[in-house]
Design a protein around this motif. Structure first.
Motif, mmCIF file in Angstrom:
data_model
loop_
_atom_site.group_PDB
_atom_site.id
_atom_site.type_symbol
_atom_site.label_atom_id
_atom_site.label_comp_id
_atom_site.label_asym_id
_atom_site.label_seq_id
_atom_site.Cartn_x
_atom_site.Cartn_y
_atom_site.Cartn_z
ATOM 1 N N PHE A 1 42.285 36.317 34.673
ATOM 2 C CA PHE A 1 41.211 36.040 35.621
ATOM 3 C C PHE A 1 41.399 36.872 36.894
ATOM 4 C CE2 PHE A 1 39.334 33.025 38.869
ATOM 5 C CZ PHE A 1 38.017 33.287 38.555
ATOM 6 N N GLU A 2 42.619 36.939 37.385
ATOM 7 C CA GLU A 2 42.910 37.739 38.582
ATOM 8 C C GLU A 2 42.608 39.211 38.336
ATOM 9 O OE1 GLU A 2 46.414 38.204 41.939
ATOM 10 O OE2 GLU A 2 46.932 37.342 39.990
ATOM 11 N N LYS A 3 42.954 39.705 37.155
ATOM 12 C CA LYS A 3 42.664 41.102 36.797
ATOM 13 C C LYS A 3 41.150 41.351 36.822
ATOM 14 C CE LYS A 3 42.426 43.159 32.571
ATOM 15 N NZ LYS A 3 42.824 43.459 31.211
ATOM 16 N N TRP A 4 40.393 40.425 36.251
ATOM 17 C CA TRP A 4 38.935 40.574 36.235
ATOM 18 C C TRP A 4 38.356 40.571 37.643
ATOM 19 C CZ3 TRP A 4 38.173 36.317 32.019
ATOM 20 C CH2 TRP A 4 38.451 36.854 30.756
ATOM 21 N N LEU A 5 38.868 39.702 38.513
ATOM 22 C CA LEU A 5 38.355 39.615 39.875
ATOM 23 C C LEU A 5 38.517 40.928 40.635
ATOM 24 C CD1 LEU A 5 39.614 36.059 40.874
ATOM 25 C CD2 LEU A 5 37.225 36.748 40.556
ATOM 26 N N LYS A 6 39.493 41.740 40.241
ATOM 27 C CA LYS A 6 39.757 43.012 40.913
ATOM 28 C C LYS A 6 38.910 44.158 40.372
ATOM 29 C CE LYS A 6 44.467 41.754 42.114
ATOM 30 N NZ LYS A 6 45.894 41.974 41.830
ATOM 31 N N LYS A 7 38.248 43.951 39.260
ATOM 32 C CA LYS A 7 37.431 45.011 38.672
ATOM 33 C C LYS A 7 36.156 45.183 39.499
ATOM 34 C CE LYS A 7 39.247 44.890 34.057
ATOM 35 N NZ LYS A 7 38.913 45.189 32.674
ATOM 36 N N LEU B 1 40.759 32.307 43.050
ATOM 37 C CA LEU B 1 42.087 32.011 42.490
ATOM 38 C C LEU B 1 42.579 30.644 42.954
ATOM 39 C CD1 LEU B 1 43.721 35.526 42.731
ATOM 40 C CD2 LEU B 1 43.226 34.246 40.630
ATOM 41 N N LEU B 2 42.315 30.308 44.207
ATOM 42 C CA LEU B 2 42.703 28.989 44.717
ATOM 43 C C LEU B 2 42.001 27.886 43.922
ATOM 44 C CD1 LEU B 2 44.240 27.310 46.830
ATOM 45 C CD2 LEU B 2 42.192 27.478 48.272
ATOM 46 N N MET C 1 30.715 35.104 34.450
ATOM 47 C CA MET C 1 30.945 36.537 34.554
ATOM 48 C C MET C 1 31.566 37.074 33.283
ATOM 49 S SD MET C 1 34.531 37.430 35.476
ATOM 50 C CE MET C 1 35.625 36.810 36.730
ATOM 51 N N ILE C 2 31.329 38.337 33.059
ATOM 52 C CA ILE C 2 31.983 39.061 31.980
ATOM 53 C C ILE C 2 33.006 39.964 32.641
ATOM 54 C CG2 ILE C 2 31.690 40.739 30.118
ATOM 55 C CD1 ILE C 2 28.835 39.573 29.771
ATOM 56 N N GLY C 3 34.268 39.776 32.307
ATOM 57 C CA GLY C 3 35.339 40.542 32.934
ATOM 58 C C GLY C 3 35.633 41.863 32.244
ATOM 59 N N GLU C 4 35.397 41.916 30.955
ATOM 60 C CA GLU C 4 35.714 43.117 30.177
ATOM 61 C C GLU C 4 34.493 44.030 30.086
ATOM 62 O OE1 GLU C 4 38.729 43.872 29.244
ATOM 63 O OE2 GLU C 4 39.578 41.943 29.866
ATOM 64 N N GLU C 5 34.631 45.237 30.614
ATOM 65 C CA GLU C 5 33.517 46.178 30.708
ATOM 66 C C GLU C 5 32.853 46.471 29.363
ATOM 67 O OE1 GLU C 5 36.564 46.579 31.991
ATOM 68 O OE2 GLU C 5 36.493 47.655 33.892
ATOM 69 N N LEU C 6 33.621 46.524 28.289
ATOM 70 C CA LEU C 6 33.069 46.858 26.978
ATOM 71 C C LEU C 6 32.023 45.860 26.500
ATOM 72 C CD1 LEU C 6 36.280 47.998 25.056
ATOM 73 C CD2 LEU C 6 34.441 49.436 25.951
ATOM 74 N N PHE C 7 31.974 44.686 27.119
ATOM 75 C CA PHE C 7 31.061 43.632 26.687
ATOM 76 C C PHE C 7 29.853 43.476 27.607
ATOM 77 C CE2 PHE C 7 35.123 42.951 24.776
ATOM 78 C CZ PHE C 7 34.805 42.646 23.471
ATOM 79 N N LEU C 8 29.730 44.373 28.579
ATOM 80 C CA LEU C 8 28.576 44.356 29.476
ATOM 81 C C LEU C 8 27.358 44.943 28.763
ATOM 82 C CD1 LEU C 8 30.299 45.641 32.743
ATOM 83 C CD2 LEU C 8 29.566 43.298 32.261
ATOM 84 N N GLY C 9 26.185 44.450 29.106
ATOM 85 C CA GLY C 9 24.948 45.006 28.593
ATOM 86 C C GLY C 9 24.692 44.742 27.119
#
Length: 156
Positions: free
Chosen positions: A16-22, A36-37, A91-99
């Motif tokens: 989740f933290e990784k996705w928030l930084k994208k 995160l809190l 939200m979708i965190g992984e770019e490959l799954f957008l659109g």
């Protein structure tokens, strides 16, 4: 294709933290420390939030949550009653799954889940107007845009 909403666990926090930084997420999910809190304190101060990891064909690809609006302390509901009102985030965190229509599927799954609650009268959502993908996912799930209150609404 299988979409599953699985309960958020402590082991999901690094992802989740990784996705928030994208960049495609950070654009809409401001203040990642606050998000995160909420997940780290989900059993205490934020127990009114119900967090999920979105799994698509067995791969964790995103995040969503719902909450009973009156417990949030938020005040953007406008003229809508707090009684029976829920809200969602997703939200979708992984770019490959957008659109690929997965956002629409997440909203559909979460909406159906909440609408089954006997106390649910409506769901309200307020994405940023510039977030066209999010607005489109809501509209495609038969949410309507309430221009007076500047939010999306789905009533039972």
């Amino acid at each position: 294709m299988t979409l599953i909403l699985k309960q958020f666990m402590d082991t999901d926090i690094p992802l989740f933290e990784k996705w928030l930084k994208k960049s495609h997420v950070a654009k809409w999910y401001h203040d990642p420390e606050d998000w995160l809190l909420e997940v780290t304190e989900r059993a205490d101060a934020f127990q009114f939030l119900h967090h999920f990891i979105v799994s698509w064909n067995g791969q964790s690809i995103g995040f969503c949550q719902y909450y009973f609006f009156s417990e949030s302390g938020e005040e953007w509901h406008g003229t809508h009653s707090l009684k029976g009102t829920y809200s969602i985030d997703y939200m979708i965190g992984e770019e490959l799954f957008l659109g690929k229509g997965i956002g629409k599927a997440i909203v559909a799954e979460l909406t159906d889940y909440i609408m089954a609650f006997t106390d649910c009268e409506r769901i309200i959502v307020q994405p940023e107007p510039e977030n066209l993908a999010s607005c489109g996912a809501l509209l495609s799930n038969r949410y309507v845009f309430d221009e007076v209150n500047e939010l999306f609404l789905k009533e039972k």
